[in-house]
Motif scaffolding. Structure first.
Motif, PDB file in Angstrom:
ATOM      1  N   ALA A 251      -4.941 -19.109   4.796  1.00  0.00           N
ATOM      2  CA  ALA A 251      -4.518 -18.076   5.742  1.00  0.00           C
ATOM      3  C   ALA A 251      -5.054 -16.724   5.288  1.00  0.00           C
ATOM      4  O   ALA A 251      -4.645 -16.203   4.249  1.00  0.00           O
ATOM      5  CB  ALA A 251      -2.994 -18.027   5.830  1.00  0.00           C
ATOM      6  N   VAL A 252      -5.988 -16.178   6.048  1.00  0.00           N
ATOM      7  CA  VAL A 252      -6.632 -14.913   5.704  1.00  0.00           C
ATOM      8  C   VAL A 252      -5.918 -13.789   6.433  1.00  0.00           C
ATOM      9  O   VAL A 252      -5.845 -13.773   7.666  1.00  0.00           O
ATOM     10  CB  VAL A 252      -8.127 -14.951   6.062  1.00  0.00           C
ATOM     11  CG1 VAL A 252      -8.784 -13.616   5.774  1.00  0.00           C
ATOM     12  CG2 VAL A 252      -8.820 -16.065   5.280  1.00  0.00           C
ATOM     13  N   MET A 253      -5.409 -12.831   5.661  1.00  0.00           N
ATOM     14  CA  MET A 253      -4.488 -11.824   6.193  1.00  0.00           C
ATOM     15  C   MET A 253      -4.930 -10.422   5.774  1.00  0.00           C
ATOM     16  O   MET A 253      -4.463  -9.894   4.761  1.00  0.00           O
ATOM     17  CB  MET A 253      -3.079 -12.120   5.687  1.00  0.00           C
ATOM     18  CG  MET A 253      -1.959 -11.400   6.402  1.00  0.00           C
ATOM     19  SD  MET A 253      -0.370 -12.111   5.856  1.00  0.00           S
ATOM     20  CE  MET A 253       0.756 -11.299   6.975  1.00  0.00           C
ATOM     21  N   LEU A 310      -4.974 -12.209   0.903  1.00  0.00           N
ATOM     22  CA  LEU A 310      -4.571 -10.862   1.324  1.00  0.00           C
ATOM     23  C   LEU A 310      -5.725  -9.899   1.076  1.00  0.00           C
ATOM     24  O   LEU A 310      -6.273  -9.850  -0.026  1.00  0.00           O
ATOM     25  CB  LEU A 310      -3.331 -10.427   0.543  1.00  0.00           C
ATOM     26  CG  LEU A 310      -2.117 -11.362   0.660  1.00  0.00           C
ATOM     27  CD1 LEU A 310      -1.118 -11.081  -0.443  1.00  0.00           C
ATOM     28  CD2 LEU A 310      -1.461 -11.217   2.016  1.00  0.00           C
ATOM     29  N   VAL A 311      -6.094  -9.136   2.093  1.00  0.00           N
ATOM     30  CA  VAL A 311      -7.254  -8.243   2.003  1.00  0.00           C
ATOM     31  C   VAL A 311      -6.834  -6.824   2.358  1.00  0.00           C
ATOM     32  O   VAL A 311      -6.148  -6.605   3.368  1.00  0.00           O
ATOM     33  CB  VAL A 311      -8.377  -8.694   2.975  1.00  0.00           C
ATOM     34  CG1 VAL A 311      -9.639  -7.858   2.761  1.00  0.00           C
ATOM     35  CG2 VAL A 311      -8.683 -10.173   2.819  1.00  0.00           C
ATOM     36  N   ARG A 312      -7.230  -5.858   1.528  1.00  0.00           N
ATOM     37  CA  ARG A 312      -6.957  -4.462   1.858  1.00  0.00           C
ATOM     38  C   ARG A 312      -7.978  -3.550   1.186  1.00  0.00           C
ATOM     39  O   ARG A 312      -8.717  -3.972   0.289  1.00  0.00           O
ATOM     40  CB  ARG A 312      -5.554  -4.055   1.432  1.00  0.00           C
ATOM     41  CG  ARG A 312      -5.368  -3.850  -0.057  1.00  0.00           C
ATOM     42  CD  ARG A 312      -4.031  -3.202  -0.360  1.00  0.00           C
ATOM     43  NE  ARG A 312      -3.789  -3.088  -1.801  1.00  0.00           N
ATOM     44  CZ  ARG A 312      -2.667  -2.625  -2.327  1.00  0.00           C
ATOM     45  NH1 ARG A 312      -1.677  -2.230  -1.541  1.00  0.00           N
ATOM     46  NH2 ARG A 312      -2.507  -2.544  -3.643  1.00  0.00           N
ATOM     47  N   ALA A 313      -7.993  -2.305   1.618  1.00  0.00           N
ATOM     48  CA  ALA A 313      -8.787  -1.263   0.977  1.00  0.00           C
ATOM     49  C   ALA A 313      -7.867  -0.397   0.123  1.00  0.00           C
ATOM     50  O   ALA A 313      -6.745  -0.086   0.530  1.00  0.00           O
ATOM     51  CB  ALA A 313      -9.486  -0.407   2.026  1.00  0.00           C
ATOM     52  N   SER A 314      -8.336  -0.021  -1.064  1.00  0.00           N
ATOM     53  CA  SER A 314      -7.518   0.795  -1.967  1.00  0.00           C
ATOM     54  C   SER A 314      -7.299   2.194  -1.426  1.00  0.00           C
ATOM     55  O   SER A 314      -6.225   2.779  -1.576  1.00  0.00           O
ATOM     56  CB  SER A 314      -8.183   0.876  -3.344  1.00  0.00           C
ATOM     57  OG  SER A 314      -8.314  -0.392  -3.919  1.00  0.00           O
ATOM     58  N   GLU A 315      -8.345   2.757  -0.811  1.00  0.00           N
ATOM     59  CA  GLU A 315      -8.266   4.128  -0.297  1.00  0.00           C
ATOM     60  C   GLU A 315      -8.333   4.108   1.216  1.00  0.00           C
ATOM     61  O   GLU A 315      -9.129   3.378   1.809  1.00  0.00           O
ATOM     62  CB  GLU A 315      -9.423   4.964  -0.851  1.00  0.00           C
ATOM     63  CG  GLU A 315      -9.417   5.120  -2.363  1.00  0.00           C
ATOM     64  CD  GLU A 315     -10.598   5.950  -2.845  1.00  0.00           C
ATOM     65  OE1 GLU A 315     -11.192   6.667  -2.013  1.00  0.00           O
ATOM     66  OE2 GLU A 315     -10.925   5.860  -4.034  1.00  0.00           O
TER      67      GLU A 315
END
Length: 432
Positions: A251-253, A310-315
């Motif tokens: 599951a790519v979120m 879980l995928v996100r950008a730090s900034e």
């Protein structure tokens, strides 16, 4: 880009990968890396995809789209890898004065809605098909062309094609002197995002496609013979290992609206490349924080057959949440939406770990041109590595071709299409 696999270890999760097993897996990664490097060096089919950051000519793309640079909208007409990469790149790079829409389905009502919503006299049409014979793409292109002609618009002034060296679309481009770019040789469509196939709409919109390729190059430069030194290999190896231990769903979120099409792109990449010989992980698509309220219950408390990515950008930019005199909401006042989103991300991650559910964190420095290029390339490499570990033919798609042949036969195309006979032979048990 960083990949944190800590919550996929056996000390945290079930299923999980033990430290000793990880070391054994790393030995296999080294062998697979040698095969991948050799394939890249020889420009072998499929492996040539991983050379795109060095081979794609951003200047040539920008020159080809220059006549369309003042368009108010760009309409990509393609399907699968001929559309998802373009949608992913364009959306990830953020708003532009030129909107981007995609026709990647032949639902007549949806096609009509898109065409009715576009200013046809200032819309650039981006037609993409390697063969130039893809039924869905060419049907939609003919519909778009007819709509433009009916509106008194000269479609030849507003169309660019990306296609193979020969075929109906190439012939059409030559007949009408349309700007045309090449689908790169040896590159399956789902691996073509870092080529003209994926970059034309972003170039028309004025985005920095050279920076996208630079991000891909950064991920390319990070390749090594150990999963401990290469984020892409770490991800691909862990996904494979978790699947072998029962986590058959991935599951790519992403925690960014602008990465929602990325999850769709990933789903095709993972499913079409790895779903062979009874093997392969099933990709599922989710969006943080939205799907914490619709899917997380299953991921945390359902069958132990999933890993969560879980995928996100730090900034990122943030927007302050106003103060409120509602006592129960006072804790939100003065914080930011981005701060809340980060808290949701970390709470979801911790929630899964507390339940012993494997999850992996992929973190970009920023969601910008370089960041999306790095992410796309890393996931392609991860997929190729997983294919090597599975021992399958990563770059073909025989099941897809079977369905295409069945459809051609049903529509009366020239040739023999025995696959179409399966339609008439369908087992039926109808309940009314």
């Amino acid at each position: 880009m960083q990949v944190d696999i800590g919550n996929a270890l056996a000390s945290v999760a079930d299923p999980g990968v033990g430290a000793d097993a990880l070391d054994v897996l790393d030995d296999r990664v080294a062998i697979a890396h040698d095969r991948i490097a050799a394939g890249m060096a020889d420009d072998d089919f499929g492996y040539a995809s991983l050379n795109l950051p060095e081979r794609t000519d951003a200047a040539a793309i920008e020159s080809a789209v220059e006549p369309l640079a003042d368009s108010d909208a760009v309409l990509t007409v393609g399907i699968g890898g001929s559309a998802l990469g373009a949608a992913t790149v364009s959306t990830a790079l953020g708003p532009s004065d030129t909107t981007h829409r995609v026709l990647d389905n032949v639902d007549p009502e949806a096609v009509a809605e898109v065409l009715d919503d576009l200013p046809l006299d200032s819309t650039a049409v981006n037609a993409v098909s390697r063969s130039g014979t893809t039924a869905e793409t060419l049907s939609n292109f003919l519909v778009v062309r007819d709509a433009m002609e009916s509106a008194g618009v000269d479609w030849t002034d507003q169309t660019i094609v990306t296609t193979g060296e020969a075929g109906p679309l190439r012939a059409l481009a030559e007949e009408h002197d349309l700007p045309a770019l090449d689908v790169p040789d040896g590159v399956p469509g789902r691996f073509s995002a870092l080529s003209a196939v994926g970059l034309v709409p972003a170039a028309i919109q004025g985005h920095d496609i050279e920076a996208v390729l630079s991000g891909g190059q950064a991920a390319m430069d990070s390749l090594s013979d150990s999963l401990y030194d290469c984020p892409a290999y770490a991800y691909g190896a862990l996904a494979y290992a978790l699947d072998q231990r029962g986590a058959s769903v991935n599951a790519v979120m992403p925690y960014a609206e602008r990465l929602e099409p990325f999850a769709e792109w990933f789903a095709q990449l993972w499913a079409e490349s790895l779903g062979k010989d009874g093997l392969g992980q099933t990709p599922a698509r989710a969006l943080g924080a939205t799907d914490q309220h619709s899917q997380l219950q299953l991921y945390r408390a359902g069958p132990r057959d999933k890993m969560v990515t879980l995928v996100r950008a730090s900034e990122r930019t943030d927007r302050e949440i106003p103060e409120t005199d509602v006592e129960d909401l006072a804790y939100l006042g003065g914080t930011g939406l981005g701060e809340l989103l980060d808290a949701e991300f970390e709470a979801t991650e911790a929630s899964l770990a507390a339940a012993g559910r494997p999850n992996v964190r992929i973190e970009l420095d920023r969601l910008d041109a370089r960041g999306i290029g790095e992410l796309l390339y890393a996931m392609e490499v991860a997929c190729v590595l997983a294919g090597e570990l599975y021992g399958i033919e990563t770059f073909n798609q025989p099941a897809v071709e079977w369905g295409k042949n069945a459809a051609r036969g049903l529509l009366g195309a020239d040739g023999e299409f025995p696959e179409a006979d399966a339609v008439a032979e369908k087992e039926r048990l109808v309940v009314e």
